[in-house]
Scaffold this motif. Sequence first.
Motif, mmCIF file in Angstrom:
data_model
loop_
_atom_site.group_PDB
_atom_site.id
_atom_site.type_symbol
_atom_site.label_atom_id
_atom_site.label_comp_id
_atom_site.label_asym_id
_atom_site.label_seq_id
_atom_site.Cartn_x
_atom_site.Cartn_y
_atom_site.Cartn_z
ATOM 1 N N ASN A 12 39.770 40.782 28.653
ATOM 2 C CA ASN A 12 40.341 41.459 27.492
ATOM 3 C C ASN A 12 40.735 42.868 27.875
ATOM 4 O OD1 ASN A 12 37.960 42.998 27.470
ATOM 5 N ND2 ASN A 12 36.952 41.562 26.095
ATOM 6 N N THR A 13 40.973 43.709 26.891
ATOM 7 C CA THR A 13 41.530 45.029 27.156
ATOM 8 C C THR A 13 40.612 45.917 27.984
ATOM 9 O OG1 THR A 13 42.613 46.908 26.086
ATOM 10 C CG2 THR A 13 40.597 46.102 25.074
ATOM 11 N N LYS A 14 39.314 45.595 28.039
ATOM 12 C CA LYS A 14 38.372 46.392 28.815
ATOM 13 C C LYS A 14 38.130 45.826 30.210
ATOM 14 C CE LYS A 14 35.892 47.832 24.637
ATOM 15 N NZ LYS A 14 34.575 47.850 23.949
ATOM 16 N N SER A 15 38.799 44.744 30.533
ATOM 17 C CA SER A 15 38.516 44.054 31.784
ATOM 18 C C SER A 15 39.031 44.831 32.983
ATOM 19 C CB SER A 15 39.143 42.664 31.769
ATOM 20 O OG SER A 15 38.879 42.009 32.979
ATOM 21 N N THR A 16 38.319 44.712 34.113
ATOM 22 C CA THR A 16 38.743 45.321 35.366
ATOM 23 C C THR A 16 39.335 44.282 36.311
ATOM 24 O OG1 THR A 16 36.520 45.041 36.278
ATOM 25 C CG2 THR A 16 37.007 47.137 35.196
ATOM 26 N N LEU A 17 39.645 43.092 35.789
ATOM 27 C CA LEU A 17 40.181 42.029 36.631
ATOM 28 C C LEU A 17 41.641 42.269 37.001
ATOM 29 C CD1 LEU A 17 38.760 38.866 34.849
ATOM 30 C CD2 LEU A 17 37.936 39.898 36.957
ATOM 31 N N PHE A 18 42.340 43.135 36.251
ATOM 32 C CA PHE A 18 43.778 43.218 36.399
ATOM 33 C C PHE A 18 44.207 44.065 37.585
ATOM 34 C CE2 PHE A 18 43.047 42.465 31.892
ATOM 35 C CZ PHE A 18 43.770 41.303 31.744
ATOM 36 N N ASP A 19 45.277 43.641 38.211
ATOM 37 C CA ASP A 19 45.955 44.419 39.231
ATOM 38 C C ASP A 19 47.359 44.671 38.699
ATOM 39 O OD1 ASP A 19 47.009 45.596 41.426
ATOM 40 O OD2 ASP A 19 47.049 43.793 42.677
ATOM 41 N N ASP A 20 47.563 45.881 38.211
ATOM 42 C CA ASP A 20 48.824 46.229 37.567
ATOM 43 C C ASP A 20 49.062 45.326 36.349
ATOM 44 O OD1 ASP A 20 49.278 48.250 39.399
ATOM 45 O OD2 ASP A 20 50.235 46.890 40.808
ATOM 46 N N ASN A 21 50.048 44.415 36.439
ATOM 47 C CA ASN A 21 50.422 43.634 35.267
ATOM 48 C C ASN A 21 50.125 42.153 35.423
ATOM 49 O OD1 ASN A 21 52.279 42.996 37.182
ATOM 50 N ND2 ASN A 21 54.092 43.383 35.906
ATOM 51 N N ASN A 22 49.186 41.791 36.290
ATOM 52 C CA ASN A 22 48.864 40.376 36.478
ATOM 53 C C ASN A 22 47.358 40.196 36.630
ATOM 54 O OD1 ASN A 22 48.179 40.450 39.519
ATOM 55 N ND2 ASN A 22 50.195 41.450 39.409
ATOM 56 N N LEU A 23 46.935 38.938 36.634
ATOM 57 C CA LEU A 23 45.509 38.634 36.700
ATOM 58 C C LEU A 23 45.067 38.196 38.096
ATOM 59 C CD1 LEU A 23 42.944 38.406 34.975
ATOM 60 C CD2 LEU A 23 43.557 36.043 34.482
ATOM 61 N N PHE A 24 45.846 37.288 38.729
ATOM 62 C CA PHE A 24 45.484 36.789 40.053
ATOM 63 C C PHE A 24 46.659 36.920 41.007
ATOM 64 C CE2 PHE A 24 43.550 33.620 37.050
ATOM 65 C CZ PHE A 24 42.233 34.033 37.162
ATOM 66 N N PRO A 25 46.395 37.097 42.286
ATOM 67 C CA PRO A 25 47.431 36.824 43.284
ATOM 68 C C PRO A 25 47.566 35.310 43.454
ATOM 69 C CG PRO A 25 45.404 37.514 44.369
ATOM 70 C CD PRO A 25 45.168 37.657 42.886
ATOM 71 N N ALA A 26 48.682 34.871 43.989
ATOM 72 C CA ALA A 26 48.955 33.433 44.082
ATOM 73 C C ALA A 26 47.920 32.700 44.922
ATOM 74 C CB ALA A 26 50.357 33.207 44.651
ATOM 75 N N PHE A 27 47.460 33.311 46.026
ATOM 76 C CA PHE A 27 46.534 32.591 46.902
ATOM 77 C C PHE A 27 45.200 32.327 46.207
ATOM 78 C CE2 PHE A 27 45.173 36.928 47.736
ATOM 79 C CZ PHE A 27 43.806 36.823 47.947
ATOM 80 N N VAL A 28 44.808 33.186 45.240
ATOM 81 C CA VAL A 28 43.580 32.956 44.466
ATOM 82 C C VAL A 28 43.805 31.839 43.445
ATOM 83 C CG1 VAL A 28 41.972 33.953 42.801
ATOM 84 C CG2 VAL A 28 42.705 35.287 44.787
ATOM 85 N N ALA A 29 44.922 31.909 42.738
ATOM 86 C CA ALA A 29 45.207 30.906 41.703
ATOM 87 C C ALA A 29 45.300 29.497 42.285
ATOM 88 C CB ALA A 29 46.501 31.262 40.975
ATOM 89 N N LEU A 30 45.838 29.377 43.492
ATOM 90 C CA LEU A 30 45.978 28.069 44.118
ATOM 91 C C LEU A 30 44.642 27.468 44.531
ATOM 92 C CD1 LEU A 30 49.115 28.786 46.325
ATOM 93 C CD2 LEU A 30 49.014 27.215 44.384
ATOM 94 N N ASP A 31 43.585 28.290 44.523
ATOM 95 C CA ASP A 31 42.275 27.828 44.978
ATOM 96 C C ASP A 31 41.247 27.749 43.847
ATOM 97 O OD1 ASP A 31 40.746 26.911 47.152
ATOM 98 O OD2 ASP A 31 39.728 28.848 47.324
ATOM 99 N N LEU A 32 41.704 27.844 42.614
ATOM 100 C CA LEU A 32 40.774 27.809 41.471
ATOM 101 C C LEU A 32 40.540 26.367 41.024
ATOM 102 C CD1 LEU A 32 42.040 30.870 39.382
ATOM 103 C CD2 LEU A 32 39.922 30.696 40.692
ATOM 104 N N LEU A 33 40.017 25.568 41.891
ATOM 105 C CA LEU A 33 39.862 24.140 41.614
ATOM 106 C C LEU A 33 38.685 23.846 40.693
ATOM 107 C CD1 LEU A 33 40.564 22.726 45.183
ATOM 108 C CD2 LEU A 33 42.170 23.124 43.300
ATOM 109 N N GLN A 34 37.771 24.809 40.518
ATOM 110 C CA GLN A 34 36.613 24.603 39.647
ATOM 111 C C GLN A 34 36.800 25.266 38.275
ATOM 112 O OE1 GLN A 34 34.165 22.544 40.695
ATOM 113 N NE2 GLN A 34 35.401 22.344 42.557
ATOM 114 N N LEU A 35 37.919 25.920 38.058
ATOM 115 C CA LEU A 35 38.141 26.655 36.816
ATOM 116 C C LEU A 35 38.149 25.710 35.613
ATOM 117 C CD1 LEU A 35 38.796 29.481 35.622
ATOM 118 C CD2 LEU A 35 41.213 28.855 35.780
ATOM 119 N N GLU A 36 37.349 26.046 34.594
ATOM 120 C CA GLU A 36 37.274 25.232 33.390
ATOM 121 C C GLU A 36 37.808 25.963 32.160
ATOM 122 O OE1 GLU A 36 33.277 23.917 32.887
ATOM 123 O OE2 GLU A 36 33.178 22.910 34.830
#
Length: 439
Positions: A12-36
């Motif tokens: 949410n608005t207080k999160s530190t997950l963000f890098d500029d205007n996105n949440l993940f780089p592509a190499f991380v998103a491609l490996d989120l096989l356990q994400l529920e």
Amino acid sequence: METFISNSVTANTKSTLFDDNNLFPAFVALDLLQLEVLDISFCGILEEIVAKEDGVEEDLNFVFPKITSLQFWRLPELKRFYPGRHTLELSTLEKLKVFHCDKMTVFDSELQTLEGPPCREKQLEIQVHQPLFSFIKLIAAQENNANSKGNKPPKSPTVEQLKNKAASITKSTNDGTSHPIIIPNLLELSLSSKEATIIRQGQFPVDILRKLTVLELQCFHEESAVFPFDLLIQRVHNLEKLVVRHGLFKELFSSGLVGEEKHAMTLARIKCLKLVWLPNLERIWNQGLLVDQLIKNLEKLEAWRCYSLTNLAPSTASFQNLRSLDVWQCKGLIYLIASRSLVQLTAMTVRECEVITEIVANEGDELENEIIFRKLESMRLDCLASLTSFCSANFTFKFPSLTEVIVKQCPKMETFSQRVLSAPKLQRVLWLTGEKQKG
């Protein structure tokens, strides 16, 4: 607050997950096989979920084999999932809710040119306008997979081939023929006016709705907005919960529909109806409808900030299975219910309804002078400036299961009812600012 573990991402608005205007780089998103679970809310700078990296190939296929819930809530700058050409596969997704993400399209409404290397202008158009889910892109991916399995060189289908394939699948799914589905296990879905129009016009296969039990219709802000009744009766056949929020409808369930009795049977499956911030809504059910059939299985009714609503149902209607009733800031209500329509009710809450004068209406044609709320356990009446009594008629009320009554800021209410009141299990009464305990 934030949570980042192997199977859940909440930001949410207080999160530190963000890098500029996105949440993940592509190499991380491609490996989120356990994400529920992926739940993002109130992030004013987020423009895309996955960032494109230098040197990453086009036509990425993002596969999340375990994700069940995807929710984007109030992300005003969100435009896309990923800025490059891609497909998104969520075969286990059960909940999809997108609310006030006005710059992003959830479903594609027209065919996009996918053949050959696009020019610079087309690349920019794809980056800006691509939807979250594209039926056309999925068809293209399936065609390429079929070619590769048949030892044919991969070749993107032409636009004409995609049009023919899409028309064939959409028509056959509407006719009941089985085909691969983009989100085959979807149970809960939110639709804005734009997405609802796409589905109503047959531009998307209806199989996406075949298992749907929860539907939220939201953001119908046009002054001429008409409730999409046909979407419910023609496309969603297993609906149990309907939420309608942020719209300018004057009426929801209208009369004069062809096959009205058949439609009533479809809508009778609804057990929960929640109405939120519908300022122009004057009535939920038209007087001419088969209202008793429509509401016969309704167990929970919530009406919040429906400023123009004058009644919850025609006086002759009976909520024979309603168990929970919550009404808040419905400033046009004069009374809540007819006298004998809530025999199964267990909880009642009425708050900030300025002109309501009584909870149970005096219809003047009752043959019996005793009304029994057999299952009502809890009652809360709060900030009702015009309320004078629970009922002005000369009835005896019996509440054999009632344990708690809260009456706050109801300055005109001096007596609960005109006649004898029976509540043998009542343990707690909170009246205005004073509290009394029954001994």
